[in-house]
Write an enzyme that holds these catalytic residues in place. Structure first.
Site, short mmCIF file in Angstrom:
data_model
loop_
_atom_site.label_atom_id
_atom_site.label_comp_id
_atom_site.label_asym_id
_atom_site.label_seq_id
_atom_site.Cartn_x
_atom_site.Cartn_y
_atom_site.Cartn_z
N GLU A 14 0.99 -1.13 -0.10
CA GLU A 14 -0.17 -0.10 0.08
C GLU A 14 0.76 1.26 -0.04
O GLU A 14 1.52 1.51 1.05
CB GLU A 14 -0.82 0.13 1.32
CG GLU A 14 -1.87 -1.16 1.28
CD GLU A 14 -2.90 -1.09 0.24
OE1 GLU A 14 -3.17 0.03 -0.32
OE2 GLU A 14 -3.53 -2.10 -0.27
N CYS A 57 -2.17 9.29 2.69
CA CYS A 57 -1.98 8.60 1.34
C CYS A 57 -2.73 8.97 0.53
O CYS A 57 -2.90 9.28 -0.77
CB CYS A 57 -1.65 7.21 1.35
SG CYS A 57 -3.14 6.30 2.33
#
Ligand code: NAP
Ligand code: MG
Length: 528
Positions: free
Chosen positions: A244, A278
């Site tokens: 990720e 993110c």
């Protein structure tokens, strides 16, 4: 304030990991890094614990996890306080974006993993007539290494551990050094409710000692560069990885959007967690006809934001978490300014908010699509706004990125929003919202391109922590296979005719079926 000192078993001579409050730069505690032998032992113990845990039915695993959920609820204030202190984010953010999502996630997987992991039958069509069946069983991976970042120091590792455990794995967590104390706390929360020993362990340090171990799966969340290194190291043992990584999330504001709501969302999406998400809104594309109004609304709201220590309840934006990230954001905005960007507000540090890493929320316009601030992840409180002329151009600009984590489209025309969403290359696309779906345990998270490999959360995320085990059953115990020796002309005919049964056109199918039946008799005869 009180200092936290945490010790790991095998202390070795390595320097302590020092933890700081990024708002005041006060040292708040130290953690001993785990030595290589600590880590090897942890993985070894995890192996034993995992073998026993895998035999625990999924429903029973869920009961343990619900105890973890309750323990977390009972401790949520203490947990949120430490997250805020060590990471810098406002305590309210620590609660709604770190602690609450874990409560919600554990509740979801503890109750739903039995269904999500249940065996399923696979339809094997004509083979059923040979009294065969196939089922898919989800086996645990084994010992899972989890390496997590400092921006969501609680929700990311605690969520991954929950999914790993529900799927029958043992977890060894290596949290980011910048938030090592929160990493310890994740372990404490899991290990306070009578979970079997060594099922959840925390090792501290750089991560290289964990990567040197033979693990069965690695769930990594962090930067693209480190993600690539992890994948390279994992290749040595062919260890599967879930990565990720970063994002550069675009937000498209159509001409018919609710500008007031969109401006509030852009600002929250860009500045919450001091932009260190993110899934931060990192690029805004606004229709040229509404650009002035939208930008004015964003500016009015941004100027009202209050910056200061995260534990002050009247603060909206805290300090950035690390000196390194703070320095990068300062330099990136300075470079955009030098390239000719118009800085409408911010664009500088905020010493009035405290001695730590405070960067003012920054709104800028007149930036080029190919500039660093529009292409590279900023991971700081900045919001570049660019105009577009038609929806096709907006989609093209949104897709002009090496990342693909989240994107958003803002319009009152839901049908159009959904149609545009389908054209955006991204793991998640939100219509009339930004960023928040990491908090939905039910939905997958991750994305293509440099955003990484695999998904976390939802059914897909849970299944990352499993190996699929196909079980095939032949109930026809009295007969050899039709395709085994000896090979005969009848056998040859059987497979030609069976092939013909798949040809389009009823005539071919009928000829195939007749031929197959005839050949079947001959084939069976030759077998006995
Ligand atoms: P990072 O520097 O890549 O670090 C992530 C983790 O990897 C930390 O625990 C780090 O430890 C560890 N690490 C660093 N080098 C390592 C190595 N060679 N071997 C093993 N472990 C190693 O990322 P970060 O700066 O903490 O986090 C920011 C990045 O994370 C951003 O790019 C952000 O977009 C991304 N992120 C992605 C998601 C998502 O879900 N897609 C969510 C959150 C954040 P140390 O910190 O102790 O060095
Ligand atoms: Mg880092």
């Amino acid at each position: 304030m009180a200092q936290f000192v945490l010790q790991h078993a095998d202390e070795g001579a390595a320097a302590l990991i020092e933890s700081y409050d990024p708002a005041t730069l006060e040292k708040i505690g130290t953690v001993r890094p785990s030595s290589a032998s600590d880590v090897a032992q942890a993985v070894d113990r995890a192996r034993g614990a995992q073998a026993r845990w895998a035999a625990v039915p999924v429903v029973e695993r869920g009961k343990y996890l619900l105890r973890v959920r309750d323990h977390l609820i009972d401790n949520m204030d203490r947990v949120a306080t430490l997250i805020s202190r060590e990471n810098g984010k406002p305590k309210q953010e620590a609660l709604y974006a770190d602690v609450f999502p874990v409560i919600y996630l554990i509740d979801y997987f503890a109750k739903n993993a039995p269904r999500l992991l249940a065996d399923s039958t696979i339809d094997i069509r004509i083979w059923r007539f040979l009294r065969r069946s196939s089922l898919l069983n989800r086996a645990p991976r084994g010992v899972v290494g989890i390496i997590s970042p400092w921006n969501f120091p609680f929700t990311i590792p605690a969520g991954e551990i929950c999914m790993a455990l529900m799927a029958g794995n043992a977890a060894v967590l290596k949290p980011a050094r910048a938030t090592a104390l929160v990493g310890e706390l994740v372990g404490e929360i899991y290990n306070s409710v009578g979970l079997p020993e060594h099922l959840v362990q925390v090792v501290q340090g750089s991560g290289s000692a964990l990567m040197a171990q033979k693990l069965d799966f690695i769930a990594f969340t962090g930067s693209v560069d480190v993600g690539k290194q992890i994948m390279q190291q994992a290749a040595r043992n062919l260890t599967p990885v879930m990565l990720e990584l970063g994002g550069k999330d675009p937000m498209i504001i159509c001409e018919d959007a609710n500008l007031e709501v969109a401006a509030a969302a852009a600002m929250w999406g860009a500045f919450s967690n001091a932009g260190q998400m993110c899934s931060s809104v990192e690029r805004v594309y606004v229709h040229h006809k509404v650009a002035d109004t939208f930008t004015r609304l964003v500016l009015d709201k941004t100027r009202k934001l209050r910056q200061g220590h995260g534990l002050d309840p009247n603060v909206d934006i805290g300090a950035m978490c690390t000196q390194e990230q703070y320095a990068y954001v300062i330099a990136q905005v300075d470079r955009a300014r030098a390239q000719g960007a118009t800085i409408l507000t911010g664009g500088e540090t905020n010493p009035a908010a405290g001695p730590g890493y405070f960067y003012k929320p920054t709104v800028m316009t007149h930036v080029g699509q190919d500039w660093e601030c529009m292409q590279d992840e900023t991971f700081g409180p900045t919001l570049p706004i660019v105009t577009y002329r038609d929806d096709a151009e907006a989609v093209r600009l949104a897709n002009d990125s090496k990342y693909g984590l989240c994107a958003s489209v803002w319009t009152r025309n839901i049908r159009k929003g959904e149609a545009m969403a389908r054209q955006i290359v991204s793991g998640s696309v939100l219509v009339n919202d930004v960023a928040f779906t990491h908090s939905l345990a039910e939905t997958p998270w991750g994305g293509p391109k440099d955003t990484g490999i695999g998904r976390t959360h939802g059914r897909e995320g849970l299944l990352e922590f499993t190996e699929s085990r196909h079980i095939h059953i032949n109930r026809n115990t009295g007969m050899k296979n039709l395709w085994s020796f000896p090979y005969t002309p009848a056998g040859l005919q059987l497979f030609k005719s069976t092939g013909l049964m798949f040809r389009s056109g009823i005539r071919h199918k009928a000829r195939g079926a007749r031929g197959a039946l005839g050949a079947l008799r001959g084939t069976i005869k030759s077998q006995f």
